[in-house]
Design an enzyme around this catalytic site. Structure first.
Site, PDB file in Angstrom:
ATOM      1  N   CYS A   1     -39.589  11.339 -51.638  1.00  0.00           N
ATOM      2  CA  CYS A   1     -39.825  11.244 -53.082  1.00  0.00           C
ATOM      3  C   CYS A   1     -38.588  11.619 -53.897  1.00  0.00           C
ATOM      4  CB  CYS A   1     -40.957  12.190 -53.478  1.00  0.00           C
ATOM      5  SG  CYS A   1     -42.445  11.926 -52.534  1.00  0.00           S
TER       6      CYS A   1
ATOM      7  N   ARG B   1     -33.465   7.072 -50.807  1.00  0.00           N
ATOM      8  CA  ARG B   1     -34.205   8.134 -50.132  1.00  0.00           C
ATOM      9  C   ARG B   1     -35.429   7.607 -49.403  1.00  0.00           C
ATOM     10  NH1 ARG B   1     -33.328  13.387 -52.726  1.00  0.00           N
ATOM     11  NH2 ARG B   1     -35.461  13.932 -52.272  1.00  0.00           N
TER      12      ARG B   1
ATOM     13  N   TRP C   1     -42.993   8.687 -51.582  1.00  0.00           N
ATOM     14  CA  TRP C   1     -43.054   8.323 -50.173  1.00  0.00           C
ATOM     15  C   TRP C   1     -44.346   8.948 -49.660  1.00  0.00           C
ATOM     16  CZ3 TRP C   1     -42.377  10.923 -45.297  1.00  0.00           C
ATOM     17  CH2 TRP C   1     -42.088  10.077 -44.231  1.00  0.00           C
TER      18      TRP C   1
ATOM     19  N   ASN D   1     -42.337  16.480 -56.114  1.00  0.00           N
ATOM     20  CA  ASN D   1     -41.815  16.315 -54.745  1.00  0.00           C
ATOM     21  C   ASN D   1     -42.270  17.514 -53.943  1.00  0.00           C
ATOM     22  OD1 ASN D   1     -40.390  14.122 -55.589  1.00  0.00           O
ATOM     23  ND2 ASN D   1     -38.359  14.980 -55.218  1.00  0.00           N
ATOM     24  N   GLY D   2     -42.618  17.282 -52.674  1.00  0.00           N
ATOM     25  CA  GLY D   2     -43.009  18.400 -51.821  1.00  0.00           C
ATOM     26  C   GLY D   2     -44.471  18.288 -51.435  1.00  0.00           C
TER      27      GLY D   2
ATOM     28  N   GLU E   1     -27.908   8.553 -29.485  1.00  0.00           N
ATOM     29  CA  GLU E   1     -27.680   8.224 -30.896  1.00  0.00           C
ATOM     30  C   GLU E   1     -27.496   6.710 -31.074  1.00  0.00           C
ATOM     31  OE1 GLU E   1     -28.039   9.363 -33.723  1.00  0.00           O
ATOM     32  OE2 GLU E   1     -26.624   8.364 -35.064  1.00  0.00           O
TER      33      GLU E   1
ATOM     34  N   LYS F   1     -29.814   4.410 -33.519  1.00  0.00           N
ATOM     35  CA  LYS F   1     -29.278   3.524 -34.579  1.00  0.00           C
ATOM     36  C   LYS F   1     -29.890   2.138 -34.440  1.00  0.00           C
ATOM     37  CE  LYS F   1     -27.907   5.568 -37.079  1.00  0.00           C
ATOM     38  NZ  LYS F   1     -28.004   6.940 -36.922  1.00  0.00           N
TER      39      LYS F   1
ATOM     40  N   GLU G   1     -33.680   2.174 -35.460  1.00  0.00           N
ATOM     41  CA  GLU G   1     -34.072   2.416 -36.845  1.00  0.00           C
ATOM     42  C   GLU G   1     -33.668   1.306 -37.795  1.00  0.00           C
ATOM     43  OE1 GLU G   1     -32.751   6.330 -38.118  1.00  0.00           O
ATOM     44  OE2 GLU G   1     -30.716   5.980 -37.468  1.00  0.00           O
TER      45      GLU G   1
ATOM     46  N   HIS H   1     -35.363   6.641 -11.010  1.00  0.00           N
ATOM     47  CA  HIS H   1     -36.638   7.366 -11.040  1.00  0.00           C
ATOM     48  C   HIS H   1     -37.653   6.681 -11.932  1.00  0.00           C
ATOM     49  CE1 HIS H   1     -34.780  10.487  -8.681  1.00  0.00           C
ATOM     50  NE2 HIS H   1     -33.755  10.446  -9.518  1.00  0.00           N
TER      51      HIS H   1
ATOM     52  N   LYS I   1     -34.652   9.000 -45.903  1.00  0.00           N
ATOM     53  CA  LYS I   1     -33.356   9.642 -45.685  1.00  0.00           C
ATOM     54  C   LYS I   1     -33.517  11.140 -45.461  1.00  0.00           C
ATOM     55  CE  LYS I   1     -28.840   9.827 -45.793  1.00  0.00           C
ATOM     56  NZ  LYS I   1     -28.233   9.304 -44.558  1.00  0.00           N
TER      57      LYS I   1
HETATM   58  C1  G6P Z   1     -34.166  11.400 -41.179  1.00  0.00           C
HETATM   59  C2  G6P Z   1     -32.971  10.477 -41.391  1.00  0.00           C
HETATM   60  C3  G6P Z   1     -31.989  10.628 -40.230  1.00  0.00           C
HETATM   61  C4  G6P Z   1     -31.570  12.077 -40.078  1.00  0.00           C
HETATM   62  C5  G6P Z   1     -32.787  13.001 -39.953  1.00  0.00           C
HETATM   63  C6  G6P Z   1     -32.376  14.450 -40.094  1.00  0.00           C
HETATM   64  O1  G6P Z   1     -34.900  10.989 -40.082  1.00  0.00           O
HETATM   65  O2  G6P Z   1     -33.399   9.150 -41.472  1.00  0.00           O
HETATM   66  O3  G6P Z   1     -30.835   9.829 -40.460  1.00  0.00           O
HETATM   67  O4  G6P Z   1     -30.769  12.211 -38.939  1.00  0.00           O
HETATM   68  O5  G6P Z   1     -33.727  12.745 -40.989  1.00  0.00           O
HETATM   69  O6  G6P Z   1     -31.908  14.636 -41.411  1.00  0.00           O
HETATM   70  P1  G6P Z   1     -30.923  15.762 -41.857  1.00  0.00           P
HETATM   71  O7  G6P Z   1     -30.740  15.535 -43.322  1.00  0.00           O
HETATM   72  O8  G6P Z   1     -31.588  17.065 -41.539  1.00  0.00           O
HETATM   73  O9  G6P Z   1     -29.650  15.586 -41.083  1.00  0.00           O
END
Ligand code: G6P
Length: 607
Positions: free
Chosen positions: A2, A27, A75, A101-102, A480, A484, A487, A503, A602
């Site tokens: 949000c 966001r 969100w 927000n929250g 990682e 990527k 996502e 395994h 985000k």
């Molecule tokens: C969300 C974002 C990721 C990020 C993760 C942790 O899932 O989409 O890109 O790695 O949060 O976020 P932070 O702000 O704690 O690094």
């Protein structure tokens, strides 16, 4: 996640609110709305879906008169993403509108209580209790009503509030959720994120937990939770406005990938001094290092994978056992943590709910806490004993790139710094410093060496599954790389420790199954190579990530991604580049919404 904006001034509020909301789009959100006050009447306009639809509905704001208002991108958490659940919420008497927000953790008993008293709810949200509480406690003084309302709320909240009895005034309240006030001439603003403010105001005030603010076009007054007025200093935002925009790239993600040499340099340079590593911000921690029995790294998402990658250097150089735990698991695992533990929290946003909770949990057990954070003044940065900032600049694309590489770079610096403080650095100090110092250049080379990635994306983008394999740091980077790909391209991508293939996973290898093999560590190259041969002989198409002169891999792989030679202990920050680019171009081939992938946010400020 949000986003909140608020405006009061001499201009038409709605277009300014819409503009601020657009800056918060990155966001992640699924509905949006504004409430604008004209004389003594509040008009609320909301849509499910994108801000573009809200703009259309209210003719870019032209259809909504008034100089004061609040806006929100939601969100969904409590209740589906519908127009009814979208913010702002209006009180039954139409006097108050609220954005939030929250999470209000005690909203259920409050809701029951308010329903018993005759209040009528129009949404399934936790937020709506706030606006009814405001109506209930309002006896002619908004500030008093806010204090009484906030006293009833448990959980986290950043609130924006307007009251039809006070045209020209907006109220902001903060408790465990960010809120920033922007100062202008004959106008003032607030927002949950500086990005929404920088176009209009560079002098900002960061609200802290328990504080609230009353903004009119002439003034900003700040109060503590008892209503006592307090003075706070403004901070000047030095960000380049361009930095929050795309700068000629098609997507923020591509721009941010390309910014990595500069971002890593900005992170490393202030700390690499006089042939060593210096962290003035850790002076208080240094005397305590010798008593450490273990280091625990915790984070979520890519930040967790940055921890997985950085762990090897920390453990090897410092000789201290390092555990890497997901914050969402650590917080509920009653971990064996005490004053001999250093907890390293990694977070780009500094607002990730699970990371904050893990920090609180471990701090209560006596751990020393060190935050590696990008956003200055964020919750993780404020709560930790020590904070080291990654100087990546604002990251807009939901999928992190420069956030990750700068986090890994800080872990390398910490490994070197701790090792030196503990007299455990051993031989090869200059070589290691040189390796870390050269990372920005190596990252640039990794971008330049892979011009074939768009063509490779055309070959691989249709496969529903992609496997990533590697050992040691290669495996950490594979995790990682696969994230990527998942996502942003929505392909099923999975990373496996190469030695684990036999395994179970190898049962999934069929004719033309793409396998991305990370082979960047000479010490274990032969082992990974044997895994490459195993999948090849079962029909896999192997895309190997390695050095240009790695003849053995070159002769077996179908396709290649390259990195320059880097000490494997510090190679993760370079190895990830081709994988970020591959994910980007595969997502582009698949027509995905690269900067705002579906269902993702985000900054994940709820559990
Ligand atoms: C969300 C974002 C990721 C990020 C993760 C942790 O899932 O989409 O890109 O790695 O949060 O976020 P932070 O702000 O704690 O690094």
């Amino acid at each position: 996640m949000c986003g909140i904006v608020g405006y009061t001034g001499v201009q038409s509020a709605a277009p300014i609110l819409l503009d601020g909301l657009k800056k918060l789009e990155y966001r992640g959100y699924d509905s949006a709305g504004v409430a604008v006050m004209d004389q003594n009447v509040i008009a609320v306009h909301k849509v499910r879906g994108r801000i573009a639809a809200l703009c259309e509905k209210i003719q870019d704001g032209a259809a909504v008169p008034g100089f004061t208002g609040i806006g929100h991108t939601r969100w969904a958490t409590h209740g589906a993403p519908t127009e009814e659940n979208a913010h702002p919420h209006l009180s039954n008497d139409g006097r108050f509108a609220v954005v939030h927000n929250g999470i209000i953790e005690n909203y259920l008993p409050l809701r029951e209580e308010l329903i018993r008293e005759g209040y009528h709810f129009q949404s399934e949200t936790d937020t709506e209790v706030i606006v009814h509480l405001m109506e209930r406690y309002y006896k002619g003084n908004v500030r008093q009503a806010l204090i009484k309302t906030a006293n009833r709320l448990q959980g986290s909240y950043a609130l924006g509030v307007i009251c039809s009895e006070e045209p020209g005034r907006i109220y902001a309240v903060r408790e465990a959720s960010p809120l920033i006030l922007g100062m202008g001439v004959e106008e003032n603003f607030f927002a949950s994120d500086v990005t929404a403010l920088v176009n209009r105001s560079r002098n900002v005030i960061y609200l802290e937990d328990g504080e609230f603010a009353e903004l009119s076009k002439e003034s900003i007054r700040i109060f503590d939770c008892t209503g006592r007025q307090i003075d706070k200093k403004a901070t000047r935002i030095l960000w380049d406005v361009q930095a929050a925009e795309k700068g000629g790239y098609e997507h923020f993600m591509l721009k941010e990938i390309m910014e990595q040499p500069g971002a890593v340099k900005a992170t490393l340079a202030p700390r690499l001094k006089n042939g060593g590593v210096e962290f003035e911000e850790l002076a208080g921690l240094v005397p305590q290092l010798a008593s450490l029995r273990k280091i625990v790294i915790t984070a979520c998402g890519s930040a967790y994978y940055a921890g997985c990658a950085g762990r090897y250097a920390l453990e090897r150089l410092c000789g201290i056992p390092v555990e890497v735990e997901l914050a969402s698991e650590l917080r509920y695992s009653d971990p064996l943590i005490d004053e001999h533990t250093l907890l390293i929290l990694i977070s780009q946003s500094g607002e990730t709910a699970d990371t904050i909770a893990a920090l609180r949990e471990c701090k209560a057990k006596g751990a020393k806490t060190l935050a590696v954070v990008n956003v200055v003044g964020s919750s993780v940065a404020t709560l930790a004993d020590y904070t080291v900032y990654t100087w990546a600049g604002p990251e807009i694309a939901v999928a992190t790139t420069k956030g990750y590489t700068t986090q890994v770079a800080v872990l390398y610096l910490l490994a070197l710094f701790f090792a030196r403080c503990l007299n455990r650095a051993g031989d090869g100090w200059e070589r290691m410093i040189e390796a870390v110092q050269s990372l920005p250049r190596r990252i640039q080379q990794a971008i330049d060496m892979n011009a074939s990635i768009p063509a490779l994306a055309k070959k691989y983008h249709k496969n529903p599954d992609i496997f990533f394999i590697g050992r040691n740091t290669d495996y950490a980077v594979a995790l990682e790389g696969a994230l990527k790909m998942k996502e942003i391209s929505y392909l099923h991508a999975e990373a496996y420790a190469a030695g684990e293939l036999k395994h179970g996973t190898i049962a999934l290898i069929e004719e033309h199954q793409p396998v991305i093999a990370l082979c960047c560590n000479p010490a274990i190259m032969e082992k990974t190579l044997s895994n490459v041969v195993e999948v090849k002989s079962r029909g896999a198409e192997v895309l190997a990530l390695t050095y240009r002169d790695n003849q053995k891999i070159l002769s077996v792989a179908d396709d290649l991604l390259f990195i320059p030679r880097v000490d494997p202990l510090f190679s993760a920050a370079v190895e990830i580049l081709p994988l970020q680019l591959l994910a980007y171009y595969v997502a582009k081939e698949n027509g995905c919404d690269i900067d705002k992938p579906k269902n993702l946010a985000k900054s994940v400020t709820v559990e």
